[in-house]
Design an enzyme around this catalytic site. Structure first.
Site, PDB file in Angstrom:
ATOM      1  N   LYS A  51       0.864  -1.180   0.000  1.00  0.00           N
ATOM      2  CA  LYS A  51       0.000   0.000   0.000  1.00  0.00           C
ATOM      3  C   LYS A  51       0.901   1.230   0.000  1.00  0.00           C
ATOM      4  O   LYS A  51       1.934   1.247   0.693  1.00  0.00           O
ATOM      5  CB  LYS A  51      -0.877  -0.024   1.265  1.00  0.00           C
ATOM      6  CG  LYS A  51      -1.889   1.109   1.349  1.00  0.00           C
ATOM      7  CD  LYS A  51      -2.778   0.947   2.582  1.00  0.00           C
ATOM      8  CE  LYS A  51      -3.825   2.048   2.676  1.00  0.00           C
ATOM      9  NZ  LYS A  51      -4.690   1.892   3.869  1.00  0.00           N
ATOM     10  N   SER A  88      -9.710   2.095   3.036  1.00  0.00           N
ATOM     11  CA  SER A  88      -8.790   2.800   2.183  1.00  0.00           C
ATOM     12  C   SER A  88      -7.810   1.918   1.419  1.00  0.00           C
ATOM     13  O   SER A  88      -7.229   2.374   0.438  1.00  0.00           O
ATOM     14  CB  SER A  88      -8.008   3.806   3.021  1.00  0.00           C
ATOM     15  OG  SER A  88      -7.174   3.143   3.954  1.00  0.00           O
ATOM     16  N   SER A 115     -10.031  -0.285   7.253  1.00  0.00           N
ATOM     17  CA  SER A 115      -9.416  -0.067   5.938  1.00  0.00           C
ATOM     18  C   SER A 115      -8.709  -1.262   5.331  1.00  0.00           C
ATOM     19  O   SER A 115      -8.291  -1.205   4.175  1.00  0.00           O
ATOM     20  CB  SER A 115      -8.428   1.101   5.999  1.00  0.00           C
ATOM     21  OG  SER A 115      -9.111   2.323   5.912  1.00  0.00           O
TER      22      SER A 115
END
Lengths: 95, 487
Positions: B79, B154, B178
Site C-alpha cells: 500500500k 482505504s 481499511s
C-alpha cells in the site's frame, strides 16, 4: 446548522487551511452534519469513567539517552522545495 | 499446473522450491498481467517493474545457494502508505505526489529481508481517509467484480490487486476497517492484527492510537505466513508491544472443535442487508458444523462506536497532518506572500476535500472550550466500548458477524454524504477502538458481489482467528472465487 461560517473560518485558520469560497459553503454544511452526528456521544453516561489513554493499557516506553541516528541532512533535504546551504528557505519573516 | 497468477503464496513457495518455475518467470507473469489489465482498475500508483525483476533474480540466486528467507522470491504489493526508500510514497495525495522517502518502513524492511519481491505501490484513499477509494488524488480504484463498484477503502488498491490476481498478497493498513472492509468487498482475506503487534514505523500516520498494519491475501494460511514475518517488537515504534511472535502456521491446522464463537445480536439488526446477513449466518453454521459452539454476547455501547471514532480519528489526524507545512517535504504553493500564506495555501491546495474535512473536524473537537465535550468524552466512551469487549471475551474465544452492512456499493453513491460513508465501517471500528485483532474472510456472493465474515479476537489472539478462518476455508470455496474478467 450547528456551525456557522465564522466558526468554520476560525477552524480553518487554526488548521492553517486556505479554502475557496465554494469550499467554505460546503464545509459549513458537511462539518455541521458531522458535528451533529458525533453529538450523539453526549447521551452516553460516562460518570466516573477514566478516559482511555492506550488500547492495551501499556505505559510509554523510555529509551536510553544515547545518539542512535546519524546526520543525513542532505538526503532529507532532497524532498524540500527550497533549500540553501543546508537551510530550509521560507518567505521573509522579519522586515 | 494451476496458472501462476491463480496460485496462493503457499502454492507459489512450493513451486519455487521444487524448481517448477523461477521467481523471475513468476514476477514477469504478474508484471505482464498488471501492464495488460490495470488500466481497468487503477489499482497501482507506481509499478516497480525493473526493481522487482532485479530482486527476483537475486532471490533465484539465493534459492540455488540455499540461503533464501521465508518469503524468498514471492511477489507482494505495498500500500502506498508505507515508506519505501528510493521509490515514491504518495499516500494517495497531491501533498506527497513527488515524495521519495529517505528510509524504509519497518514492514517494508522485514518483508525485503525475507526475500519478498515488491511489484509496486497500491492506490488508496488519500492519507487512508475514506471507505471507497474515491478520495485518492490518483482517481478511484475499481472493483474487479464489477468496475462500476468501489473495491472499498482505504486499502482498495491492495484489495483489488489481490482479487484480480495481480499478486497473491498485499500490505494494507487499518484505522477503522481499511483492510477488512475492502477485503470483504473484493472477496479477499484481510487481517488487522492487535494494536502494537506490527510496527507503525515508516507507515504514514493517520490516527496513531488506531492505525495498524496488516495483510490482504486470498487464504488465511497466506495471511499467517506474511504476518509471521511482519509482526514483532520494533524499538522505533513507541507503541510497539514487546511480545514474542508465535508461529501462526503451526496451529493453523488444528481443529476448532469446542471453539466458543460470540454472536452479537445488534450486528444482525435492521442496518444489515438481508442477503449479506444470510451469507454470514451460513458461514457461522459451517463453523458450528466444525464443532464450534455459538454464544450470544452483548456489546451495549456498540452504537456509539462510529461517533466515538469520528472524534478520536479526526483529532489525531489533525495533529499528525500538521507536519505538512510546505517547507521540509511535500507540496508547496507558489509565490506565497508570507509564511502564513505559505502554510495555508500549501495545505489548502495540497490536501483533498475529505482530508481537509477531517483535519477541520479534529481541529474543532480539540479547540478551546470543546475538548471536554468531544475528545475527552469520546475517550471515555471508547473505554466503555473496550470494556464491553473485555467482558465478552471472558465467555467466548472470538466474535463472528458481518464485515460490512452490504456488498460493494456503486462508485459515486456515497461520496456526497460523509455520514453514510462513515457508517460503512460500523462493524469494523470497534476492533480499532479496543485495539483488538480482527479479520475478514470471504463467505459468499450476493448478486455476484462478495461479502465477508468478520472475526474479532482477544488481544494478541491472531492465532485463533487465523486457525478458525483456515478451518472454514478447508470446508468452503469462496476464497477461490475469481472475478470473471480476471480468471
Amino acid at each position: 446548522m450547528s456551525l456557522d461560517k465564522d466558526q468554520v473560518r476560525h477552524i480553518a485558520m487554526l488548521a492553517r487551511l486556505k479554502l475557496t469560497d465554494e469550499e467554505y459553503a460546503i464545509s459549513v454544511q458537511k462539518l455541521s452534519k458531522i458535528v451533529d452526528f458525533v453529538d450523539q456521544l453526549s447521551a452516553a453516561d460516562t460518570t466516573g469513567v477514566v478516559p482511555m489513554a492506550h488500547p492495551l493499557d501499556a505505559a510509554q516506553r523510555l529509551r536510553p539517552d544515547v545518539v542512535t541516528e546519524s546526520n543525513e541532512r542532505d538526503r532529507y533535504q532532497e524532498n524540500a522545495a527550497s533549500v540553501s546551504a543546508g537551510l530550509y528557505l521560507v518567505p521573509k519573516v522579519l522586515e | 499446473m494451476t496458472a501462476l497468477h491463480s496460485q496462493t503464496l503457499t502454492e507459489l513457495a512450493s513451486g519455487l522450491k521444487k524448481g517448477e518455475f523461477t521467481s523471475v518467470e513468476l514476477t514477469q507473469v504478474l508484471l505482464d498481467r498488471i501492464a495488460a489489465h490495470d488500466d481497468k482498475l487503477n489499482a497501482f500508483v507506481t509499478v516497480t517493474a525493473s526493481a522487482a525483476l532485479a530482486t527476483a533474480s537475486r532471490a533465484d540466486a539465493a534459492r540455488v545457494a540455499g540461503i533464501g528467507g521465508a518469503l524468498n522470491g514471492l511477489p507482494i504489493i505495498h500500500k502506498d502508505i508505507f515508506c519505501t526508500r528510493g521509490i515514491k510514497t504518495t499516500c494517495g495525495s497531491k501533498m506527497l505526489e513527488n515524495f521519495v522517502s529517505p528510509y524504509d518502513a519497518t514492514v517494508v524492511q522485514k518483508l525485503a529481508d525475507a526475500g519478498a519481491v515488491v511489484l509496486g505501490k497500491s492506490n488508496m484513499d488519500e492519507f487512508a481517509m475514506g471507505s471507497s477509494n474515491e478520495t485518492s488524488y490518483f482517481g478511484p480504484v475499481k472493483n474487479p467484480w464489477n468496475p462500476e463498484c468501489s473495491p472499498g477503502g482505504s486499502s482498495g488498491g491492495s484489495s483489488a490487486s489481490v482479487a484480480a490476481r495481480f499478486a497473491p498478497a498485499a500490505t494494507g493498513t487499518d484505522t477503522g476497517g481499511s483492510i477488512r472492509q475492502p477485503a470483504a468487498l473484493t472477496g479477499t482475506v484481510g487481517v488487522k492484527p492487535t494494536y502494537g503487534r506490527v510496527s507503525r514505523y515508516g507507515m504514514i500516520a493517520f490516527a496513531s492510537s488506531l492505525d495498524q498494519a496488516g495483510v490482504i491475501t486470498r487464504s488465511s494460511e497466506d495471511a499467517a505466513r506474511l504476518l509471521g514475518v511482519m509482526a514483532g517488537f520494533d524499538e522505533r515504534d513507541s507503541t510497539s508491544i514487546d511480545q514474542p511472535v508465535p508461529d501462526y502456521l503451526a496451529s493453523i491446522g488444528d481443529s476448532i472443535k469446542g471453539l466458543r464463537v460470540g454472536i452479537v445480536r445488534q450486528h444482525f439488526d435492521a442496518g444489515l442487508e438481508e442477503q449479506t446477513g444470510a451469507r454470514v449466518k451460513e458461514a457461522i453454521a459451517v463453523l458450528e458444523s466444525l464443532g464450534a459452539t455459538t454464544v450470544e454476547v452483548d456489546l451495549p455501547n456498540l452504537d456509539m462506536s462510529v461517533p466515538t471514532y469520528y472524534v478520536v480519528a479526526p483529532a489525531e489526524c489533525s495533529s499528525n497532518l500538521s507536519r505538512f507545512d510546505g517547507v521540509r517535504f511535500g507540496y508547496r504553493a507558489d509565490d506565497a506572500e508570507d509564511l502564513l500564506d505559505l502554510y495555508c495555501r500549501s495545505r489548502g491546495e495540497g490536501f483533498g476535500d475529505e482530508v481537509k474535512r477531517r483535519i477541520m473536524t479534529g481541529t474543532y473537537v480539540l479547540s478551546a472550550g470543546y475538548y471536554d465535550a468531544y475528545y475527552l468524552k469520546a475517550q471515555q466512551v471508547r473505554q466503555l466500548i473496550a470494556d464491553d469487549f473485555r467482558k465478552a471475551f471472558a465467555d467466548v474465544d472470538l466474535i463472528a458477524g458481518p464485515t460490512t452492512p452490504s456488498p460493494a456499493f456503486k462508485l459515486g453513491d456515497k461520496v456526497d454524504d460523509p455520514i453514510q460513508m462513515y457508517l460503512n465501517d460500523i462493524y469494523t471500528i470497534g476492533a480499532n477502538l479496543a485495539g483488538l485483532p480482527a479479520m475478514s474472510v470471504p463467505c459468499g456472493l450476493v448478486d455476484d458481489l462478495p461479502v465477508g465474515l468478520h472475526l474479532v479476537g482477544a488481544h494478541f489472539n491472531e492465532e485463533t482467528l487465523l486457525r478458525c478462518a483456515h478451518q472454514y476455508q478447508q470446508q468452503t470455496e469462496w476464497h477461490k472465487a475469481c472475478p470473471e474478467a480476471f480468471k
